[in-house]
Enzyme design. Structure first.
Site, PDB file in Angstrom:
ATOM      1  N   THR A   1      12.483   6.684 -18.659  1.00  0.00           N
ATOM      2  CA  THR A   1      12.135   7.413 -19.629  1.00  0.00           C
ATOM      3  C   THR A   1      12.869   8.628 -20.001  1.00  0.00           C
ATOM      4  OG1 THR A   1      10.259   8.565 -18.655  1.00  0.00           O
ATOM      5  CG2 THR A   1       9.786   6.570 -19.852  1.00  0.00           C
TER       6      THR A   1
ATOM      7  N   GLY B   1       8.252  -2.927 -20.684  1.00  0.00           N
ATOM      8  CA  GLY B   1       7.170  -2.022 -20.332  1.00  0.00           C
ATOM      9  C   GLY B   1       6.116  -1.459 -21.499  1.00  0.00           C
TER      10      GLY B   1
ATOM     11  N   CYS C   1      12.928  12.059  -9.201  1.00  0.00           N
ATOM     12  CA  CYS C   1      12.147  13.021  -8.744  1.00  0.00           C
ATOM     13  C   CYS C   1      12.752  14.038  -7.980  1.00  0.00           C
ATOM     14  CB  CYS C   1      11.409  12.210  -7.986  1.00  0.00           C
ATOM     15  SG  CYS C   1      12.244  11.085  -6.685  1.00  0.00           S
TER      16      CYS C   1
ATOM     17  N   LEU D   1       2.843   9.865 -11.545  1.00  0.00           N
ATOM     18  CA  LEU D   1       2.782   9.030 -10.244  1.00  0.00           C
ATOM     19  C   LEU D   1       1.491   8.766  -9.315  1.00  0.00           C
ATOM     20  CD1 LEU D   1       6.144  10.176  -9.527  1.00  0.00           C
ATOM     21  CD2 LEU D   1       5.839   7.989 -10.065  1.00  0.00           C
TER      22      LEU D   1
ATOM     23  N   GLY E   1       4.938   3.361  -9.230  1.00  0.00           N
ATOM     24  CA  GLY E   1       5.871   3.930  -8.050  1.00  0.00           C
ATOM     25  C   GLY E   1       4.578   4.154  -7.046  1.00  0.00           C
TER      26      GLY E   1
HETATM   27  C1  LIG Z   1       2.515   4.794 -18.646  1.00  0.00           C
HETATM   28  C2  LIG Z   1       3.805   4.520 -17.885  1.00  0.00           C
HETATM   29  C3  LIG Z   1       4.156   4.794 -16.646  1.00  0.00           C
HETATM   30  C4  LIG Z   1       5.404   4.515 -15.932  1.00  0.00           C
HETATM   31  N1  LIG Z   1       5.097   4.802 -14.492  1.00  0.00           N
HETATM   32  C5  LIG Z   1       6.597   4.595 -13.999  1.00  0.00           C
HETATM   33  C6  LIG Z   1       6.686   4.494 -12.574  1.00  0.00           C
HETATM   34  O1  LIG Z   1       5.603   4.826 -11.775  1.00  0.00           O
HETATM   35  N2  LIG Z   1       7.754   4.493 -11.908  1.00  0.00           N
HETATM   36  C7  LIG Z   1       9.060   4.441 -12.541  1.00  0.00           C
HETATM   37  O2  LIG Z   1      10.158   4.309 -12.202  1.00  0.00           O
HETATM   38  N3  LIG Z   1       8.892   4.205 -13.979  1.00  0.00           N
HETATM   39  C8  LIG Z   1       7.740   4.301 -14.779  1.00  0.00           C
HETATM   40  N4  LIG Z   1       7.705   4.365 -16.137  1.00  0.00           N
HETATM   41  C9  LIG Z   1       8.636   3.702 -16.692  1.00  0.00           C
HETATM   42  C10 LIG Z   1       8.987   2.227 -17.321  1.00  0.00           C
HETATM   43  O3  LIG Z   1       9.090   1.524 -16.182  1.00  0.00           O
HETATM   44  C11 LIG Z   1      10.026   1.977 -17.891  1.00  0.00           C
HETATM   45  O4  LIG Z   1      11.302   2.285 -17.408  1.00  0.00           O
HETATM   46  C12 LIG Z   1      10.266   2.749 -19.038  1.00  0.00           C
HETATM   47  O5  LIG Z   1       8.997   2.962 -19.926  1.00  0.00           O
HETATM   48  C13 LIG Z   1      11.254   2.543 -20.377  1.00  0.00           C
HETATM   49  O6  LIG Z   1      10.932   1.109 -20.888  1.00  0.00           O
HETATM   50  P1  LIG Z   1       9.947   0.744 -21.934  1.00  0.00           P
HETATM   51  O7  LIG Z   1      10.438   1.546 -23.269  1.00  0.00           O
HETATM   52  O8  LIG Z   1      10.001  -0.966 -22.059  1.00  0.00           O
HETATM   53  O9  LIG Z   1       8.516   1.187 -21.581  1.00  0.00           O
HETATM   54  C14 LIG Z   1       6.470   4.338 -16.640  1.00  0.00           C
HETATM   55  C15 LIG Z   1       6.166   4.206 -18.134  1.00  0.00           C
HETATM   56  C16 LIG Z   1       5.072   4.344 -18.734  1.00  0.00           C
HETATM   57  C17 LIG Z   1       4.867   4.145 -20.140  1.00  0.00           C
END
Ligand SMILES: Cc1cc2nc3c(=O)[nH]c(=O)nc-3n(C[C@H](O)[C@H](O)[C@H](O)COP(=O)(O)O)c2cc1C
Length: 285
Positions: free
Chosen positions: A188, A257, A126, A70, A43
């Site tokens: 998440t 992710g 947010c 973020l 982000g």
């Molecule tokens: C460490 C971490 C940081 C993340 N940072 C962001 C972010 O900055 N913006 C966002 O929209 N999602 C963020 N996410 C969410 C991921 O992009 C993703 O949508 C979420 O983890 C579900 O997918 P996964 O189970 O494959 O990780 C973050 C996830 C993790 C684990």
């Protein structure tokens, strides 16, 4: 393999994209980038954000709870120092945007309209400061206004990333009506880890990883039957089978992710497993 889909003018020759926040901002090399269609950045906000104090991560059964807050360098430093480095990695770039008001998002959309990026992904999980801190994703009316205003300022790929805690159906309809090109389903899930009992300390964060796949898979399945917008699934993709399941349930593409945090060499493995199953199912023919 003849996988080929289009979201607006955006072409994908692989169903895989790298999810926001899980691969940094191009600080280190990433293995297997030839197997993905795009990188989605962490982000980016108008001003720099320091993020939350530690602890920021906790392991959960079959998942990860994160509370990064973020952390990012802000849009100007991102454009000057980070984007050129990320572009050098090769794949197309989609920038994930964080704003706390419609004005923030509009400002960011204008900054990226003429930048060397293929699209933006709005993170709407947010607070909307203008509306006294309620979350954008809690109001379909706010989301409509937000996407409508951003659309006027941004002509390339416009994705909205939904929060699973919201009324996803109303929010998805609002995005569709306001002119978004695609939805990311989903971010998440709100979760908590007890970090220590004495002193009692908890980590409030978002749960990701295999634990959330069945939940997100259901959202994708139900949403894809109700909205026309292409859906990019994000939630617990660890294997090629997961990719195929998401596509079978109505997704157009998927994001990888947490899998990357567990196995930094995992992209090739996921892609190869997907390719084998895709051909076995004769989907491409
Ligand atoms: C460490 C971490 C940081 C993340 N940072 C962001 C972010 O900055 N913006 C966002 O929209 N999602 C963020 N996410 C969410 C991921 O992009 C993703 O949508 C979420 O983890 C579900 O997918 P996964 O189970 O494959 O990780 C973050 C996830 C993790 C684990």
């Amino acid at each position: 393999m003849n996988f080929y889909v289009k979201i607006g003018d955006f072409e994908l020759r692989s169903p895989l994209l790298l999810a926001s926040g899980t691969w940094g901002l191009g600080e280190k090399e990433i293995s297997g980038l030839e197997y993905i269609s795009a990188l989605i950045t962490k982000g980016v906000s108008k001003d720099p954000m320091p993020g939350n104090p530690p602890p920021r991560l906790a392991e959960a059964p079959c998942g990860l709870i994160n509370s990064i807050g973020l952390e990012n360098p802000g849009v100007e430093t991102f454009l000057k120092e980070y984007l050129p480095r990320i572009k050098k990695l090769g794949p197309k770039v989609i920038v994930n945007l964080h704003g706390e008001s419609i004005e923030d998002f509009c400002y960011l959309a204008e900054r990226f309209e003429n930048a060397d990026v293929s699209g933006i992904e709005l993170n709407i999980s947010c607070p909307n400061v203008r509306k006294g801190g309620i979350h954008f994703s809690e109001s379909a009316k706010d989301v409509f206004e937000l996407v409508n205003e951003v659309r006027k300022r941004f002509s390339k790929l416009l994705i909205v990333k939904l929060s699973p805690r919201s009324n996803v159906f109303d929010i998805a309809f609002a995005c569709e009506e306001a002119g978004a090109d695609a939805l990311t389903v989903a971010n998440t899930y709100p979760a908590l880890a007890v970090v220590s009992l004495k002193p009692f300390k908890v980590l409030l964060g978002g749960l990701s990883g295999p634990a959330i796949k069945p939940l997100t898979l259901r959202l994708v399945y139900e949403l894809s039957q109700k909205v026309k917008l292409p859906i990019i699934a994000s939630g617990g993709v660890m294997t090629g089978r997961d990719v195929v399941e998401y596509l079978a349930c109505g997704a157009t593409a998927v994001q990888v992710g947490t899998a990357l945090l567990i196995d930094p060499l995992g992209i090739k493995k996921i892609y190869k497993e997907f390719e084998e199953l895709y051909q076995e199912l004769e989907w491409g023919s």
